[in-house]
Design a protein around this motif. Structure first.
Motif, PDB file in Angstrom:
ATOM      1  N   SER A 195       0.886  -1.126  -0.069  1.00 39.64           N
ATOM      2  CA  SER A 195       0.040  -0.084   0.197  1.00 39.64           C
ATOM      3  C   SER A 195       0.791   1.257   0.041  1.00 39.64           C
ATOM      4  N   VAL A 196       2.087   1.137   0.895  1.00 43.31           N
ATOM      5  CA  VAL A 196       3.025   2.401   0.667  1.00 43.31           C
ATOM      6  C   VAL A 196       3.715   2.541  -0.499  1.00 43.31           C
ATOM      7  N   THR A 197       3.904   1.451  -1.130  1.00 44.69           N
ATOM      8  CA  THR A 197       4.469   1.713  -2.364  1.00 44.69           C
ATOM      9  C   THR A 197       3.597   2.189  -3.504  1.00 44.69           C
ATOM     10  N   LYS A 198       2.220   2.097  -3.424  1.00 43.13           N
ATOM     11  CA  LYS A 198       1.209   2.405  -4.369  1.00 43.13           C
ATOM     12  C   LYS A 198       1.155   3.912  -4.114  1.00 43.13           C
ATOM     13  N   VAL A 199       1.250   4.393  -2.812  1.00 44.07           N
ATOM     14  CA  VAL A 199       0.916   5.788  -2.519  1.00 44.07           C
ATOM     15  C   VAL A 199       2.154   6.668  -2.682  1.00 44.07           C
ATOM     16  N   MET A 200       3.476   6.087  -2.333  1.00 40.28           N
ATOM     17  CA  MET A 200       4.549   7.088  -2.734  1.00 40.28           C
ATOM     18  C   MET A 200       4.877   7.706  -3.974  1.00 40.28           C
ATOM     19  N   PRO A 201       4.289   7.388  -5.024  1.00 36.71           N
ATOM     20  CA  PRO A 201       4.531   8.226  -6.284  1.00 36.71           C
ATOM     21  C   PRO A 201       3.519   9.468  -6.248  1.00 36.71           C
ATOM     22  N   PHE A 202       2.439   9.517  -5.353  1.00 32.35           N
ATOM     23  CA  PHE A 202       1.701  10.603  -5.267  1.00 32.35           C
ATOM     24  C   PHE A 202       2.072  11.781  -4.464  1.00 32.35           C
ATOM     25  N   MET A 203       3.292  11.103  -3.589  1.00 29.92           N
ATOM     26  CA  MET A 203       3.712  12.025  -2.515  1.00 29.92           C
ATOM     27  C   MET A 203       4.266  13.816  -2.914  1.00 29.92           C
ATOM     28  N   SER A 204       4.590  13.518  -4.416  1.00 23.85           N
ATOM     29  CA  SER A 204       5.133  14.689  -5.040  1.00 23.85           C
ATOM     30  C   SER A 204       4.061  15.565  -4.982  1.00 23.85           C
ATOM     31  N   PHE A 205       2.854  15.319  -5.251  1.00 26.43           N
ATOM     32  CA  PHE A 205       1.745  16.337  -5.332  1.00 26.43           C
ATOM     33  C   PHE A 205       1.321  16.987  -4.088  1.00 26.43           C
ATOM     34  N   LEU A 206       1.893  16.516  -2.758  1.00 23.23           N
ATOM     35  CA  LEU A 206       1.952  17.405  -1.896  1.00 23.23           C
ATOM     36  C   LEU A 206       2.458  18.525  -1.558  1.00 23.23           C
ATOM     37  N   THR A 207       3.393  18.792  -2.453  1.00 25.09           N
ATOM     38  CA  THR A 207       4.010  20.044  -2.503  1.00 25.09           C
ATOM     39  C   THR A 207       3.089  21.152  -2.763  1.00 25.09           C
ATOM     40  N   LEU A 208       1.843  20.777  -3.541  1.00 28.20           N
ATOM     41  CA  LEU A 208       0.999  21.835  -3.900  1.00 28.20           C
ATOM     42  C   LEU A 208       0.423  22.250  -2.716  1.00 28.20           C
ATOM     43  N   VAL A 209       0.198  21.521  -1.463  1.00 26.60           N
ATOM     44  CA  VAL A 209      -0.422  21.764  -0.290  1.00 26.60           C
ATOM     45  C   VAL A 209       0.596  22.866   0.459  1.00 26.60           C
ATOM     46  N   THR A 210       1.828  22.267   0.423  1.00 25.01           N
ATOM     47  CA  THR A 210       2.981  23.398   0.945  1.00 25.01           C
ATOM     48  C   THR A 210       3.034  24.749   0.418  1.00 25.01           C
ATOM     49  N   VAL A 211       2.874  24.836  -1.008  1.00 25.88           N
ATOM     50  CA  VAL A 211       2.785  26.027  -1.542  1.00 25.88           C
ATOM     51  C   VAL A 211       1.607  26.858  -1.090  1.00 25.88           C
ATOM     52  N   ALA A 212       0.519  26.204  -0.816  1.00 25.63           N
ATOM     53  CA  ALA A 212      -0.716  26.965  -0.632  1.00 25.63           C
ATOM     54  C   ALA A 212      -0.709  27.602   0.717  1.00 25.63           C
ATOM     55  N   VAL A 213      -0.163  26.735   1.884  1.00 23.00           N
ATOM     56  CA  VAL A 213      -0.164  27.319   3.124  1.00 23.00           C
ATOM     57  C   VAL A 213       0.986  27.959   3.838  1.00 23.00           C
ATOM     58  N   VAL A 214       2.279  28.115   3.279  1.00 22.37           N
ATOM     59  CA  VAL A 214       3.261  28.731   3.635  1.00 22.37           C
ATOM     60  C   VAL A 214       3.360  30.117   3.097  1.00 22.37           C
ATOM     61  N   PRO A 215       4.130  31.006   3.590  1.00 21.65           N
ATOM     62  CA  PRO A 215       4.161  32.417   3.063  1.00 21.65           C
ATOM     63  C   PRO A 215       4.785  32.480   1.609  1.00 21.65           C
ATOM     64  N   LEU A 216       4.577  33.191   0.739  1.00 18.26           N
ATOM     65  CA  LEU A 216       4.810  32.981  -0.703  1.00 18.26           C
ATOM     66  C   LEU A 216       6.539  32.769  -0.878  1.00 18.26           C
ATOM     67  N   ALA A 217       7.219  33.726  -0.209  1.00 15.64           N
ATOM     68  CA  ALA A 217       8.495  33.379  -0.138  1.00 15.64           C
ATOM     69  C   ALA A 217       8.893  32.050   0.318  1.00 15.64           C
ATOM     70  N   ALA A 218       8.678  31.471   1.007  1.00 12.22           N
ATOM     71  CA  ALA A 218       8.841  30.195   1.352  1.00 12.22           C
ATOM     72  C   ALA A 218       8.396  29.284   0.265  1.00 12.22           C
ATOM     73  N   ALA A 219       7.050  29.564  -0.203  1.00 14.80           N
ATOM     74  CA  ALA A 219       6.662  28.933  -1.613  1.00 14.80           C
ATOM     75  C   ALA A 219       7.547  28.776  -2.640  1.00 14.80           C
ATOM     76  N   LEU A 220       8.107  30.088  -2.804  1.00 11.42           N
ATOM     77  CA  LEU A 220       9.096  30.135  -3.963  1.00 11.42           C
ATOM     78  C   LEU A 220      10.237  29.446  -3.821  1.00 11.42           C
ATOM     79  N   TYR A 221      10.798  29.097  -2.480  1.00 12.30           N
ATOM     80  CA  TYR A 221      12.079  28.311  -2.142  1.00 12.30           C
ATOM     81  C   TYR A 221      11.360  26.830  -2.511  1.00 12.30           C
ATOM     82  N   VAL A 222      10.564  26.444  -2.158  1.00 18.30           N
ATOM     83  CA  VAL A 222       9.951  25.006  -2.373  1.00 18.30           C
ATOM     84  C   VAL A 222       9.922  24.764  -3.816  1.00 18.30           C
ATOM     85  N   VAL A 223       9.083  25.784  -4.449  1.00 16.22           N
ATOM     86  CA  VAL A 223       8.788  25.551  -5.976  1.00 16.22           C
ATOM     87  C   VAL A 223      10.441  25.403  -6.698  1.00 16.22           C
TER      88      VAL A 223
END
Length: 247
Positions: A195-223
């Motif tokens: 189950s973990v193996t199936k989920v792991m490829p989708f972890m990259s999309f969690l970056t969308l959540v990070t970009v949405a909730v942190v200050p824009l400056a930190a979001a630029l770092y993440v992107v």
């Protein structure tokens, strides 16, 4: 924090003739690139370590056959093999761990209204119409999804989604080329790991959540860092993807 704010401010001053009001945002992108350049030797070492671990798979298979009924002996023999071959299972974590201080510095710098008892002037800077100290929720409140600030986030989300999709395809190929890692000492499937193996490829999309909730400056770092990682890993691990190209 004051020294870091001064560094960002100086970089923004240098870039101001080229980027005008978005000079601080450009400074953050440049700062991120400098951090990634410093971490790059660790990334190369992690790639070498992963190749070395891949080369050890035949020996690990032999250890699994030999100690299949004794997980403790298998783990001990596996650690001895890694030590003998000078391979660290944790080497792949070092590049990410070394970047955390830089990310948290940016996060706190653009989350505080004062630095060293004085007003944080960096909060007055913007990326086009989006203030570097505000979040997506602020952009939605001020003008909606396609408002002046909201459009900046739409652009970032498009970039992150493209990078995440690229990482998703790459992760699927690499995981398909190494199915043996999902097996325990005796060759059986480790409970829950499928189950973990199936989920792991989708972890990259969690970056969308990070970009949405942190200050824009930190979001630029993440992107910027995420995009750098995608390109860097594609280059460093290109030979390890070859067996799975048929997928």
């Amino acid at each position: 924090m004051a020294l870091f704010a001064d560094l960002v401010g100086r970089l923004a001053d240098l870039l101001q003739p080229l980027f005008d009001a978005s000079a601080a945002a450009a400074a953050i992108v440049l700062f991120t690139a400098l951090v990634r350049l410093l971490v790059h030797p660790l990334s190369r070492a992690a790639a070498r370590g992963q190749r070395a671990r891949a080369a050890l798979q035949p020996q690990i298979a032999e250890l699994r056959k030999k100690h299949g009924k004794n997980p403790e002996k298998f783990q001990k023999a596996l650690m001895e093999l890694h030590t003998k071959e000078k391979v660290s299972p944790l080497s792949g974590c070092l590049p990410s761990l070394c970047q955390l201080p830089a990310f948290f510095l940016l996060y706190h710098l653009f989350s505080n209204t004062t630095i060293g008892g004085e007003a944080n002037e960096l909060l007055t800077h913007t990326l086009f119409a989006a203030p570097l100290g505000e979040r997506w929720a602020d952009a939605l409140r001020d003008g909606g999804v396609f408002g002046a600030a909201g459009t900046v986030y739409v652009g970032l989300f498009v970039i992150v989604t493209g990078v995440a999709a690229f990482n998703f395809r790459r992760s699927k190929r690499m995981m398909a080329s190494a199915p043996a890692s999902a097996n325990g000492p005796s060759g059986e499937q480790v409970p829950g790991l499928a189950s973990v193996t199936k989920v792991m490829p989708f972890m990259s999309f969690l970056t969308l959540v990070t970009v949405a909730v942190v200050p824009l400056a930190a979001a630029l770092y993440v992107v910027t860092s995420t995009t750098w990682s995608a390109v860097e890993r594609a280059v460093l691990y290109r030979d390890m993807q070859a067996p799975a190209t048929a997928l």
